[in-house]
Scaffold this motif. Sequence first.
Motif, PDB file in Angstrom:
ATOM      1  N   PRO A 223       0.580  17.832 -18.441  1.00 27.93           N
ATOM      2  CA  PRO A 223       1.180  19.372 -18.906  1.00 27.93           C
ATOM      3  C   PRO A 223       2.111  19.934 -18.596  1.00 27.93           C
ATOM      4  O   PRO A 223       3.132  18.974 -17.868  1.00 27.93           O
ATOM      5  CB  PRO A 223       0.080  20.336 -17.883  1.00 27.93           C
ATOM      6  N   GLY A 225       5.980  20.948 -17.713  1.00 28.58           N
ATOM      7  CA  GLY A 225       6.172  20.859 -15.997  1.00 28.58           C
ATOM      8  C   GLY A 225       5.425  20.093 -14.916  1.00 28.58           C
ATOM      9  O   GLY A 225       5.969  20.464 -13.841  1.00 28.58           O
ATOM     10  N   LYS A 229       2.423  21.973 -11.441  1.00 28.99           N
ATOM     11  CA  LYS A 229       3.130  23.196 -11.639  1.00 28.99           C
ATOM     12  C   LYS A 229       1.839  24.356 -13.110  1.00 28.99           C
ATOM     13  O   LYS A 229       2.110  25.188 -13.122  1.00 28.99           O
ATOM     14  CB  LYS A 229       3.961  22.921 -12.071  1.00 28.99           C
ATOM     15  N   ASN A 230       0.886  23.801 -13.438  1.00 35.37           N
ATOM     16  CA  ASN A 230       0.633  23.642 -14.277  1.00 35.37           C
ATOM     17  C   ASN A 230      -0.925  23.480 -14.610  1.00 35.37           C
ATOM     18  O   ASN A 230      -1.284  22.707 -15.254  1.00 35.37           O
ATOM     19  CB  ASN A 230       0.657  23.784 -16.162  1.00 35.37           C
ATOM     20  N   LYS A 231      -1.544  23.719 -13.890  1.00 38.48           N
ATOM     21  CA  LYS A 231      -2.786  23.253 -13.031  1.00 38.48           C
ATOM     22  C   LYS A 231      -3.998  23.732 -14.248  1.00 38.48           C
ATOM     23  O   LYS A 231      -5.015  23.152 -14.916  1.00 38.48           O
ATOM     24  CB  LYS A 231      -3.860  23.454 -11.708  1.00 38.48           C
ATOM     25  N   THR A 233      -3.736  23.851 -17.577  1.00 39.86           N
ATOM     26  CA  THR A 233      -3.126  23.371 -18.807  1.00 39.86           C
ATOM     27  C   THR A 233      -3.867  21.904 -18.457  1.00 39.86           C
ATOM     28  O   THR A 233      -5.146  20.752 -19.417  1.00 39.86           O
ATOM     29  CB  THR A 233      -2.082  23.503 -19.417  1.00 39.86           C
ATOM     30  N   LYS A 236      -7.488  21.560 -18.784  1.00 40.67           N
ATOM     31  CA  LYS A 236      -7.636  21.852 -19.959  1.00 40.67           C
ATOM     32  C   LYS A 236      -8.077  20.474 -21.204  1.00 40.67           C
ATOM     33  O   LYS A 236      -8.471  19.532 -21.827  1.00 40.67           O
ATOM     34  CB  LYS A 236      -6.698  22.637 -20.697  1.00 40.67           C
ATOM     35  N   GLN A 250       1.543  17.623 -23.063  1.00 40.06           N
ATOM     36  CA  GLN A 250       2.472  18.733 -23.855  1.00 40.06           C
ATOM     37  C   GLN A 250       3.449  18.899 -23.835  1.00 40.06           C
ATOM     38  O   GLN A 250       3.851  18.812 -22.485  1.00 40.06           O
ATOM     39  CB  GLN A 250       1.279  20.056 -22.811  1.00 40.06           C
ATOM     40  N   GLU A 253       6.353  24.307 -23.807  1.00 37.49           N
ATOM     41  CA  GLU A 253       5.428  24.937 -22.629  1.00 37.49           C
ATOM     42  C   GLU A 253       4.994  26.048 -24.315  1.00 37.49           C
ATOM     43  O   GLU A 253       5.316  25.889 -25.087  1.00 37.49           O
ATOM     44  CB  GLU A 253       6.719  26.129 -22.140  1.00 37.49           C
ATOM     45  N   ASN A 254       3.473  25.683 -24.241  1.00 37.85           N
ATOM     46  CA  ASN A 254       2.279  26.875 -24.268  1.00 37.85           C
ATOM     47  C   ASN A 254       2.102  25.696 -26.012  1.00 37.85           C
ATOM     48  O   ASN A 254       2.030  26.398 -26.602  1.00 37.85           O
ATOM     49  CB  ASN A 254       2.220  27.560 -24.822  1.00 37.85           C
TER      50      ASN A 254
END
Length: 718
Positions: A223, A225, A229-231, A233, A236, A250, A253-254
């Motif tokens: 993901p 980051g 840091k982005n658990k 995502t 997901k 990814q 961001e977002n």
Amino acid sequence: MQSTPNYLWELENLLGQGATASVYKARNKKTGEEVAVKVFNNLSCERPHEVQMRKFEMLRKLNHVNIVKLFAVEEIGSTKQKVLVMEYCSSGSLLSVLEEPENAFGLSESEFLIVMQCVVAGMNHLRQNGVVHRDIKPGNIMRLIGEDGHSIYKLTDFGAARELDDDEKFQSIYGTEEYLHPDMYERAVLRKPQQKSYGVTVDLWSIGVTFYHAATGNLPFIPFGGPRKNKVTMHKITTEKPPGTIAGVQRKENGAIEWIYELPVNCQLSVALKTHVESILPNILEADQEKCWGFDKFFSETNKILERMAIHVFSLPQANMHKIYVHPCDTVAKFMEIVSIYTLVPPERQRYLYEGHHFPINPAMEVCSLSTTTEQNPFILIGSEIQEPKSVIYKDPATDYPRFLPSVNVVGDYTIAKNVLAAVYQTIRVSKSLLRCQEFIPRGTYWLIQSMKTEYRRIADKKGALVPILNCMANIENRTQRLCKKGNSEATEMYDQGESHWKLHSMGNILSRFSQCLDKENMLGRILLDVLKEQDQFRMGTSINRMENCLQKMQLIFRQFKKRRQQPRLGYNEEQIHKLDKVNLGNLAKKVLSIFQDEVALMYQTALSEHAAKMRAINEIQNHLGLINGYLIECFRELRSYEESVNKAMDRLSERMLQVYPVHSNHSPQASYPNDTQDDLTLRILQLRDEMKAVTYELEQNNSIIDRLSVSSSSPGL
């Protein structure tokens, strides 16, 4: 210093540290043998004694070359703290191997196959003993170097392991989050309450992540980051990935998730091995435990890969190197089918050279009977149709070169330096791949031309065997016609009743076409001179040596960066040296990239273009040689047919002449007569018949030669 009754170690010799224990390098007090000791911390010691002992007994029964061996369970002095004494692996872990700049884009193909073989064999032993590991990752796969110089990888750290049959489930949570099965990740990392139970296939997910990491140098699911840091995502990506995908990234961001179905171009695996690995990964990187392969299927499919042998093939029409994986017991016909997939040369048109000579291929024999090939000594595949050369597929190394920031940050600079060094390693690998193909273009072309010159000599021998007989039969034809005309009309009519006679102008056509063949041979000679010049120029190249010289200097600088990152602060002089090192490292990297772009890549593209022109000319000559060969074979067939018809006609004519004009007893067929009496005519016809018999005998003598030449000329590609 700490010790048990038989072993001692220093706390400074720390090999690794986890949540429940620390591992140190230790020595046997009596023999000095190096071992690894796993010292459990207080948290681990809180487990019930019977649970600990049950785990130790489980470890004792594991005995396999690809599992770190447990030698003993001892206690530290008066504390009674449990210590596992294990086999020491001196070359670190698979993770430490992957963290080397050289392996930033994944392991070499040979090393990856060793990892796969060792992990599969070790896991097979675990499953035979009903053990689930639950924490498989590169850091828990240790490496040592065997006596043959090759790596041996061993599974270790069985702190989370437990005995579990294929149909049993468990609910406790263990593992490292990047390699953790999504169902376990949801509960252990995201802390979501759930009542799911887990089976032995959770190890397969971890193996899939490990294999992808080993093949590419990166984790499959990233993901923005990073996973830590982005658990959300991260979970997901692993749970929503479409069927068939082996990775998801990814990049913003977002942002949307980029789904990946193939291993990247810049990994070191060949196209063929990538294909095999890509058929396994989607089926073990499967979040749904019901859809995931079982271990039996996993072992079956991975062993199919490991049992295959690699055959190196350089396709001269494509100017491309291929590595074909095929089972040793498969037929050569199967190998040729696989070759046709990658080269687009149909099996019936494949012809191979090996070490400069034609290599006979029998589709019915087993692959294991083929000669051993390497990247330096492959089969040279020759096709009979024009194919445009196909450039080696590679990612432009320039995109992987990061830039240093002007400020001094020893940790950040170390990371950038590591990435720069990784990009240089990759540039040299791509350069070697291009130069390897560039080396085999003139070598393969030279061998092909020599083979075609040999074919020309066969055709010349065939022509040499046919022409004297043609001339002799044409002479007999003319003499017979003249004798018949000097005789009565009955003799002429009898001879003319034979089958169609040889047309003399056919001989002229054959000779004319053969003279064109001589012109084509001269053209081959001119191409050969160009090829020899290319070989000399290639041997004079120094590109790789200069790149590797830059790499050696960069490695020295990188070691300094590695030391400095441990220092909290640099002094003024050290900081100035560090800045100079950054500049030097960047300049050396630019030099490597410049050599690649201005020399290696440019020369490679030029070589491809020139090779395309040469192959078109060679293909034209091949087609012409094929036509000439066809003309001579047809000429031979017509000559045999004509010889039979003339013999029959002359037999009928001589028998009839003897009946009408019997020869007197004092005459012989060899006698010479000044006047064309009826007796003379009969005797001369008999003499011609005997000469025709001699021609027939000579034709039969040459038959085996011409048949052999015809068979040798029928090989595809010529």
